[in-house]
Design a protein around this motif. Sequence first.
Motif, short mmCIF file in Angstrom:
data_model
loop_
_atom_site.label_atom_id
_atom_site.label_comp_id
_atom_site.label_asym_id
_atom_site.label_seq_id
_atom_site.Cartn_x
_atom_site.Cartn_y
_atom_site.Cartn_z
N TYR A 32 41.91 24.42 27.87
CA TYR A 32 41.95 23.59 29.30
C TYR A 32 40.30 23.24 29.52
O TYR A 32 39.49 24.38 29.77
N PHE A 34 37.03 21.32 31.74
CA PHE A 34 36.81 20.65 32.93
C PHE A 34 35.14 20.38 32.88
O PHE A 34 34.40 20.93 32.14
N TYR A 36 32.35 20.09 35.98
CA TYR A 36 32.14 20.21 37.40
C TYR A 36 30.70 19.57 37.69
O TYR A 36 29.64 19.76 36.83
N GLN A 38 27.23 19.78 40.41
CA GLN A 38 26.55 20.43 41.66
C GLN A 38 25.35 19.79 42.05
O GLN A 38 24.43 19.81 41.21
N LEU A 44 30.15 23.69 43.77
CA LEU A 44 30.73 23.11 42.46
C LEU A 44 31.81 22.14 42.63
O LEU A 44 32.68 22.62 43.65
N LEU A 46 34.77 19.51 41.22
CA LEU A 46 35.43 19.18 40.07
C LEU A 46 35.22 17.62 39.76
O LEU A 46 35.69 16.86 40.56
N PHE A 51 43.88 18.72 30.21
CA PHE A 51 44.95 19.84 29.59
C PHE A 51 45.70 19.48 28.65
O PHE A 51 45.95 20.27 27.69
N PHE A 90 28.22 21.02 34.72
CA PHE A 90 28.73 22.25 34.14
C PHE A 90 29.96 21.70 33.38
O PHE A 90 30.95 21.33 34.15
N ALA A 95 40.82 29.27 29.27
CA ALA A 95 41.78 29.81 28.45
C ALA A 95 42.24 31.12 28.53
O ALA A 95 41.69 32.03 29.37
N GLN A 104 40.80 32.92 32.10
CA GLN A 104 39.61 32.92 32.47
C GLN A 104 38.88 31.62 32.25
O GLN A 104 39.34 30.97 31.19
N LEU A 105 37.86 31.28 33.03
CA LEU A 105 37.18 30.07 33.14
C LEU A 105 35.66 30.46 32.60
O LEU A 105 34.82 31.18 33.23
N PHE A 107 31.71 29.00 31.65
CA PHE A 107 31.00 27.91 31.99
C PHE A 107 30.01 27.73 30.89
O PHE A 107 29.64 28.74 30.59
N GLY A 108 29.58 26.59 30.64
CA GLY A 108 28.23 26.44 29.91
C GLY A 108 27.10 26.57 31.15
O GLY A 108 27.47 26.71 32.26
N TYR B 33 38.04 34.44 42.94
CA TYR B 33 36.82 34.76 42.07
C TYR B 33 35.55 34.89 42.85
O TYR B 33 35.37 34.20 43.68
N TYR B 35 31.51 34.76 41.61
CA TYR B 35 30.55 34.46 40.43
C TYR B 35 29.03 34.57 41.00
O TYR B 35 28.78 34.33 42.27
N GLY B 42 23.81 29.38 34.08
CA GLY B 42 25.39 28.94 34.32
C GLY B 42 25.82 29.94 35.43
O GLY B 42 25.08 30.65 36.09
N LEU B 43 27.17 30.02 35.38
CA LEU B 43 27.97 31.01 36.23
C LEU B 43 28.37 32.29 35.41
O LEU B 43 29.04 32.01 34.49
N LEU B 45 30.86 35.38 35.82
CA LEU B 45 32.12 36.17 36.51
C LEU B 45 31.79 37.70 37.10
O LEU B 45 31.43 38.27 35.93
N TYR B 102 47.10 27.08 34.21
CA TYR B 102 45.79 26.86 34.20
C TYR B 102 45.46 25.64 35.12
O TYR B 102 45.63 24.27 34.87
N GLU B 104 42.77 24.06 38.22
CA GLU B 104 41.11 24.04 38.57
C GLU B 104 40.80 25.07 39.61
O GLU B 104 41.47 25.58 40.25
N GLN B 105 39.49 25.46 39.59
CA GLN B 105 39.01 26.17 40.74
C GLN B 105 38.26 25.61 41.88
O GLN B 105 37.54 24.54 41.40
N PHE B 107 35.60 25.70 44.69
CA PHE B 107 34.27 26.56 45.01
C PHE B 107 33.97 26.52 46.56
O PHE B 107 34.21 25.52 47.18
N GLY B 108 33.47 27.62 46.87
CA GLY B 108 32.84 27.62 48.19
C GLY B 108 31.39 27.08 48.18
O GLY B 108 30.85 26.85 47.07
#
Lengths: 117, 116
Positions: A32, A34, A36, A38, A44, A46, A51, A90, A95, A104-105, A107-108, B33, B35, B42-43, B45, B102, B104-105, B107-108
């Motif tokens: 999956y 994404f 984002y 920033q 961040l 979206l 999907f 990002f 997956a 878990q997500l 990130f690059g 979560y 981060y 990057g981020l 966890l 699955y 999207e997250q 974020f704050g």
Amino acid sequence: AQSVTQPDIHITVSEGASLELRCNYSYGATPYLFWYVQSPGQGLQLLLKYFSGDTLVQGIKGFEAEFKRSQSSFNLRKPSVHWSDAAEYFCAVGAWDSGAGSYQLTFGKGTKLSVIP
Amino acid sequence: NAGVTQTPKFRILKIGQSMTLQCTQDMNHNYMYWYRQDPGMGLKLIYYSVGAGITDKGEVPNGYNVSRSTTEDFPLRLELAAPSQTSVYFCASSYSSFGAPYNEQFFGPGTRLTVL
């Protein structure tokens, strides 16, 4: 475990020019995906997600991305960049992580976009 | 909806001090979560939670603790602050179910923490 590579740390484009930000992932199954964005000092947001189904996905702010399974890529594109697009972008892969036993997500490390007026 | 809110926005700590970063979401999300974001990295966890009363370690949990007593709140605790914990901390939430695992997250806005 999955991983994400964004090969370009920093890209500079002129306003009105086209943009492509690269993202490659490593995962054994269909992930999956994404993108984002920033803005400085912000959280961040979206831009778009993939999907399943059509491999060309449309997002907000005129962005689109194409999933290419054969190349393990999910590159972000915009035909004409605006000064307000200057931000950090990002790519992320979602997956199932068997080690963690949960979704878990990953990130690059991000690509910073600068826009020349 | 306010989405995901974090307090404080900024904080400076001395080495060895402790503090709690607050995170609240009003979207009835089951996953939450924490981060940390360091320049060029990057981020990463720190901890995550799949529901009230359930937490688990992420990639970089050392020096942090979390709890999840309610669906809405997911505070992050630093017990003995160290300079290596200087970073920007983001809280996020998402909804996951059997039919839609699955998503999207959200974020704050982040907490910028400096440890001197």
